[in-house]
Design a protein around this motif. Structure first.
Motif, PDB file in Angstrom:
ATOM      1  N   ASP A   1       0.816  -1.217   0.000  1.00 23.02           N
ATOM      2  CA  ASP A   1       0.000   0.000   0.000  1.00 23.02           C
ATOM      3  C   ASP A   1       0.850   1.269   0.000  1.00 23.02           C
ATOM      4  OD1 ASP A   1      -2.470  -1.479   0.308  1.00 23.02           O
ATOM      5  OD2 ASP A   1      -1.880  -1.836   2.386  1.00 23.02           O
ATOM      6  N   GLU A   2       2.169   1.115  -0.115  1.00 26.02           N
ATOM      7  CA  GLU A   2       3.068   2.261   0.039  1.00 26.02           C
ATOM      8  C   GLU A   2       2.778   3.376  -0.967  1.00 26.02           C
ATOM      9  OE1 GLU A   2       7.814   3.114   0.776  1.00 26.02           O
ATOM     10  OE2 GLU A   2       7.206   1.252  -0.214  1.00 26.02           O
ATOM     11  N   SER A   3       2.480   2.993  -2.199  1.00 19.91           N
ATOM     12  CA  SER A   3       2.262   4.005  -3.234  1.00 19.91           C
ATOM     13  C   SER A   3       1.021   4.850  -2.984  1.00 19.91           C
ATOM     14  CB  SER A   3       2.169   3.333  -4.606  1.00 19.91           C
ATOM     15  OG  SER A   3       1.061   2.444  -4.648  1.00 19.91           O
ATOM     16  N   ARG A   4       0.071   4.318  -2.233  1.00 21.12           N
ATOM     17  CA  ARG A   4      -1.146   5.089  -1.964  1.00 21.12           C
ATOM     18  C   ARG A   4      -1.282   5.456  -0.480  1.00 21.12           C
ATOM     19  NH1 ARG A   4      -5.821   2.178  -0.645  1.00 21.12           N
ATOM     20  NH2 ARG A   4      -5.447  -0.009  -0.119  1.00 21.12           N
ATOM     21  N   LEU A   5      -0.148   5.475   0.214  1.00 24.69           N
ATOM     22  CA  LEU A   5      -0.156   5.821   1.643  1.00 24.69           C
ATOM     23  C   LEU A   5      -0.754   7.200   1.873  1.00 24.69           C
ATOM     24  CD1 LEU A   5       0.613   5.245   4.575  1.00 24.69           C
ATOM     25  CD2 LEU A   5       2.927   6.065   4.066  1.00 24.69           C
ATOM     26  N   GLY A   6      -0.356   8.161   1.052  1.00 21.92           N
ATOM     27  CA  GLY A   6      -0.884   9.519   1.192  1.00 21.92           C
ATOM     28  C   GLY A   6      -2.382   9.576   1.012  1.00 21.92           C
ATOM     29  N   ASP A   7      -2.901   8.789   0.055  1.00 19.90           N
ATOM     30  CA  ASP A   7      -4.349   8.771  -0.187  1.00 19.90           C
ATOM     31  C   ASP A   7      -5.099   8.178   1.002  1.00 19.90           C
ATOM     32  OD1 ASP A   7      -3.968   9.858  -2.699  1.00 19.90           O
ATOM     33  OD2 ASP A   7      -3.881   7.901  -3.702  1.00 19.90           O
ATOM     34  N   ILE A   8      -4.529   7.136   1.629  1.00 20.51           N
ATOM     35  CA  ILE A   8      -5.180   6.511   2.784  1.00 20.51           C
ATOM     36  C   ILE A   8      -5.220   7.485   3.961  1.00 20.51           C
ATOM     37  CG2 ILE A   8      -5.057   4.630   4.457  1.00 20.51           C
ATOM     38  CD1 ILE A   8      -3.696   2.940   2.291  1.00 20.51           C
ATOM     39  N   ILE A   9      -4.133   8.213   4.151  1.00 26.97           N
ATOM     40  CA  ILE A   9      -4.094   9.198   5.242  1.00 26.97           C
ATOM     41  C   ILE A   9      -5.117  10.301   4.999  1.00 26.97           C
ATOM     42  CG2 ILE A   9      -2.667  10.967   6.347  1.00 26.97           C
ATOM     43  CD1 ILE A   9      -0.248   9.126   5.793  1.00 26.97           C
ATOM     44  N   THR A  10      -5.197  10.763   3.764  1.00 32.60           N
ATOM     45  CA  THR A  10      -6.183  11.797   3.417  1.00 32.60           C
ATOM     46  C   THR A  10      -7.606  11.289   3.634  1.00 32.60           C
ATOM     47  OG1 THR A  10      -4.677  12.736   1.773  1.00 32.60           O
ATOM     48  CG2 THR A  10      -7.010  13.309   1.578  1.00 32.60           C
ATOM     49  N   GLN A  11      -7.849  10.033   3.305  1.00 34.51           N
ATOM     50  CA  GLN A  11      -9.169   9.436   3.532  1.00 34.51           C
ATOM     51  C   GLN A  11      -9.490   9.393   5.027  1.00 34.51           C
ATOM     52  OE1 GLN A  11      -9.657   5.489   1.872  1.00 34.51           O
ATOM     53  NE2 GLN A  11     -11.554   5.107   3.018  1.00 34.51           N
ATOM     54  N   ALA A  12      -8.491   9.021   5.832  1.00 30.33           N
ATOM     55  CA  ALA A  12      -8.691   8.979   7.283  1.00 30.33           C
ATOM     56  C   ALA A  12      -9.029  10.362   7.830  1.00 30.33           C
ATOM     57  CB  ALA A  12      -7.443   8.428   7.964  1.00 30.33           C
ATOM     58  N   GLN A  13      -8.364  11.381   7.312  1.00 29.86           N
ATOM     59  CA  GLN A  13      -8.654  12.752   7.748  1.00 29.86           C
ATOM     60  C   GLN A  13     -10.083  13.146   7.387  1.00 29.86           C
ATOM     61  OE1 GLN A  13      -5.144  14.488   5.731  1.00 29.86           O
ATOM     62  NE2 GLN A  13      -4.545  15.309   7.739  1.00 29.86           N
ATOM     63  N   ARG A  14     -10.526  12.749   6.207  1.00 26.02           N
ATOM     64  CA  ARG A  14     -11.894  13.060   5.779  1.00 26.02           C
ATOM     65  C   ARG A  14     -12.909  12.322   6.657  1.00 26.02           C
ATOM     66  NH1 ARG A  14     -11.366  11.537   1.054  1.00 26.02           N
ATOM     67  NH2 ARG A  14     -12.354   9.473   1.162  1.00 26.02           N
ATOM     68  N   GLU A  15     -12.645  11.063   6.969  1.00 25.02           N
ATOM     69  CA  GLU A  15     -13.551  10.280   7.819  1.00 25.02           C
ATOM     70  C   GLU A  15     -13.618  10.866   9.227  1.00 25.02           C
ATOM     71  OE1 GLU A  15     -12.844   5.955   5.596  1.00 25.02           O
ATOM     72  OE2 GLU A  15     -11.581   6.572   7.289  1.00 25.02           O
ATOM     73  N   CYS A  16     -12.499  11.374   9.697  1.00 16.04           N
ATOM     74  CA  CYS A  16     -12.474  11.998  11.027  1.00 16.04           C
ATOM     75  C   CYS A  16     -13.313  13.278  11.032  1.00 16.04           C
ATOM     76  CB  CYS A  16     -11.034  12.284  11.429  1.00 16.04           C
ATOM     77  SG  CYS A  16     -10.838  12.910  13.113  1.00 16.04           S
ATOM     78  N   ARG A  17     -13.188  14.085   9.988  1.00 21.19           N
ATOM     79  CA  ARG A  17     -13.993  15.307   9.897  1.00 21.19           C
ATOM     80  C   ARG A  17     -15.486  14.995   9.835  1.00 21.19           C
ATOM     81  NH1 ARG A  17      -9.784  16.816   6.333  1.00 21.19           N
ATOM     82  NH2 ARG A  17     -11.066  16.243   4.520  1.00 21.19           N
ATOM     83  N   GLU A  18     -15.810  13.814   9.324  1.00 29.10           N
ATOM     84  CA  GLU A  18     -17.212  13.400   9.234  1.00 29.10           C
ATOM     85  C   GLU A  18     -17.727  12.806  10.545  1.00 29.10           C
ATOM     86  OE1 GLU A  18     -17.089  10.747   5.942  1.00 29.10           O
ATOM     87  OE2 GLU A  18     -17.028  12.345   4.427  1.00 29.10           O
ATOM     88  N   GLY A  19     -16.854  12.753  11.573  1.00 30.04           N
ATOM     89  CA  GLY A  19     -17.308  12.353  12.902  1.00 30.04           C
ATOM     90  C   GLY A  19     -16.941  10.949  13.333  1.00 30.04           C
TER      91      GLY A  19
END
Length: 536
Positions: free
Chosen positions: A497-515
């Motif tokens: 998953d190394e190549s999409r590590l940044g995308d996974i982190i960004t997704q986690a940030q979005r999920e956190c903002r959604e509560g």
């Protein structure tokens, strides 16, 4: 006549003595009644349907307390019920240690207090009276004395309890440096060519605003090593913030300012300080100020005072002074973590690369909670808190398991901030159940778990010294599924998953903002970054 007069005086003597004796007895009884509280009870009301929890709640509200963290229990129920009625938010956790850590985090971000309450002061009079009643007292005089004593003690507890009281906070006494001490330090710093400041958590304490301290440090231009709560004091990319090679810098420095920093094991008890170096030590605590100074180091100036206000006054006295720029520039060249982050590990992901990736996307209002050993030790070098009071760790001789509580307290204090917990896989086990608390109390955070299936900080020394990894091994557990079971979201991140590590982190940030609380379970490999190859 003389004989009659003498007889008359003798007849009067017993009456006088009797009157005197009665007076002494009555005086003694009055004194005893006063000492036993009987007189006070006669003048003040005892029985009331109210309970001590109401008084506690009133004091907490008067002191500006917004949150009470708890693991519910009958002995504190009156406090919880009364606090809720007064609008103080009750936050119940899954482990009592988490409640303490959460309160610790709130204290660090706001003025810390510990208060203990005897249970018999919390419940209403009629309930406590039943508990105090002697059920099988000895018969006769002794039994009556015991029963009276307990009843009298109960009356003293409640007499006048509901009369008007002053709940306002008491003043806090803070020591400050004298003008003469400040002047002496101004003279020392002005002559220094290679000064260094070591800052500890004390510089973040009230009353000096941390932003004012930051401006003062910028104006001085002196290179700084930041520890504890002072991390982030200089922001993300300050040329004055030096992260590595502290030992070498201290050996080369001609002046060292210990601003709330203690010469304990972190400074090798003072042995890392050059004996020819001028040393200014500032600390609120006299015992911490001179710790180990009789053995390995000696301060040129020792000031028992507030470190934050000291830095402000020092900066004002040195108006126009600035440290030679080539000195901090030479120290800054030692920060080389990027090179290590580019190396491939034998298995899984390079932990330094993961930490750099997270650090790059942290928003300016983020708060970092550190809970672990090896993985967190690397994070302390790599991750850059965006400002003062945006890094929380347990400190010297701290404990594992602070992550859940610290994050909970931080998110409640700063609900708009993105709160990250940097976990080792060992430390995660202490508070992973708090994902249930994050879910119930709507306090979404992001947990980054460096999962190397090992207590690596211990293993690094135990294996080479003793030749065994016993009790250090863990498993590559599916911690992301544990978080999901408690109502959060989880992601497993592997080498593929190394190549999409940044995308996974960004997704986690979005999920956190959604509560939603999110856990990133990152499988990491081994590096030699913390094997002693880089001097700290």
């Amino acid at each position: 006549r003389r004989g009659d007069r003498e007889a008359s005086d003798m007849d009067a003597c017993p009456c006088a003595l009797l009157g005197c004796s009665v007076g002494v007895v009555l005086g003694g009884l009055v004194y005893a009644a006063y000492k036993l509280g009987v007189l006070y009870q006669l003048l003040h009301k005892v029985s009331s349907p109210r309970h001590g929890g109401e008084s506690v709640a009133q004091v907490l509200r008067a002191h500006g307390v917004k949150f009470v963290f708890t693991l519910v229990g009958g002995h504190i129920s009156p406090i919880l019920v009364a606090c809720e009625k007064l609008g103080i938010q009750i936050v119940d956790t899954r482990h009592e240690a988490t409640a303490v850590f959460a309160a610790d985090a709130v204290a660090r971000l706001s003025g810390p207090v510990f208060v203990e309450f005897p249970i018999d002061t919390l419940y209403p009079y009629h309930l406590v009276e039943k508990e105090f009643a002697v059920k099988s007292a000895p018969k006769g005089l002794i039994g009556k004395v015991i029963a009276w004593y307990l009843h009298n003690h109960l009356m003293n507890l409640f007499a006048g309890a509901w009369e008007k009281s002053d709940f306002s906070p008491l003043p806090v006494q803070i020591p400050y440096a004298t003008d003469d001490q400040i002047q002496k330090c101004i003279e020392l710093v002005s002559r220094a060519k290679k000064p260094v400041i070591l800052m500890g958590s004390q510089v973040t304490l009230p009353p000096t605003p941390v932003e004012d301290i930051r401006k003062a440090l910028d104006s001085l231009g002196i290179p700084c090593f930041l520890g504890g709560m002072s991390r982030g004091m200089l922001g993300r990319d300050s040329p004055l913030h030096i992260r590595q090679n502290r030992r070498d810098a201290l050996k080369e420095a001609d002046l060292v300012l210990l601003a709330g920093t203690v010469c304990d094991f972190r400074l090798s008890y003072g042995r890392v300080l050059n004996r020819r170096t001028k040393i200014i030590a500032v600390n609120r605590d006299q015992s911490q100020l001179l710790k180990n100074s009789d053995m390995f180091w000696k301060p040129t100036v020792a000031i028992q005072g507030d470190a934050g206000s000291f830095l402000l006054r020092l900066s004002k006295g040195l108006k126009g002074y600035r440290c030679p720029e080539d000195w901090p520039q030479s120290l800054k060249q030692g920060d080389i973590t990027k090179e290590k982050a580019d190396e491939k590990t034998e298995h899984h992901l390079n932990p330094l690369s993961v930490l750099h990736c997270v650090d790059e996307v942290l928003p300016e209002d983020s708060i970092i909670v550190a809970d672990g050993g090896d993985f967190v030790g690397s994070a302390a070098y790599i991750m850059r808190p965006r400002g003062p009071l945006r890094w929380l760790d347990p400190g010297a001789f701290g404990t594992l398991g602070v992550g859940g509580g610290f994050a909970l307290g931080a998110k409640l204090c700063r609900p708009d901030s993105e709160v990250w917990i940097i976990y080792g896989d060992g430390s995660l086990g202490y508070s992973v159940a708090e994902f249930d608390t994050f879910t119930r109390h709507k306090t979404p955070v992001i947990a980054l778990v460096g999962n190397d299936a090992c207590w690596s900080q211990i293993s690094r020394e135990q294996v080479p010294i003793l030749g065994s990894n016993v009790a250090c091994g863990l498993a590559f557990t599916d911690y992301h599924r544990v978080a999901e079971g408690f109502g959060g979201l989880g992601h497993l991140i592997r080498r593929e998953d190394e190549s999409r590590l940044g995308d996974i982190i960004t997704q986690a940030q979005r999920e956190c903002r959604e509560g939603r609380a999110v856990l990133l379970n990152v499988l990491i490999g081994k590096t030699n970054f913390r094997d002693g190859s880089i001097s700290v």
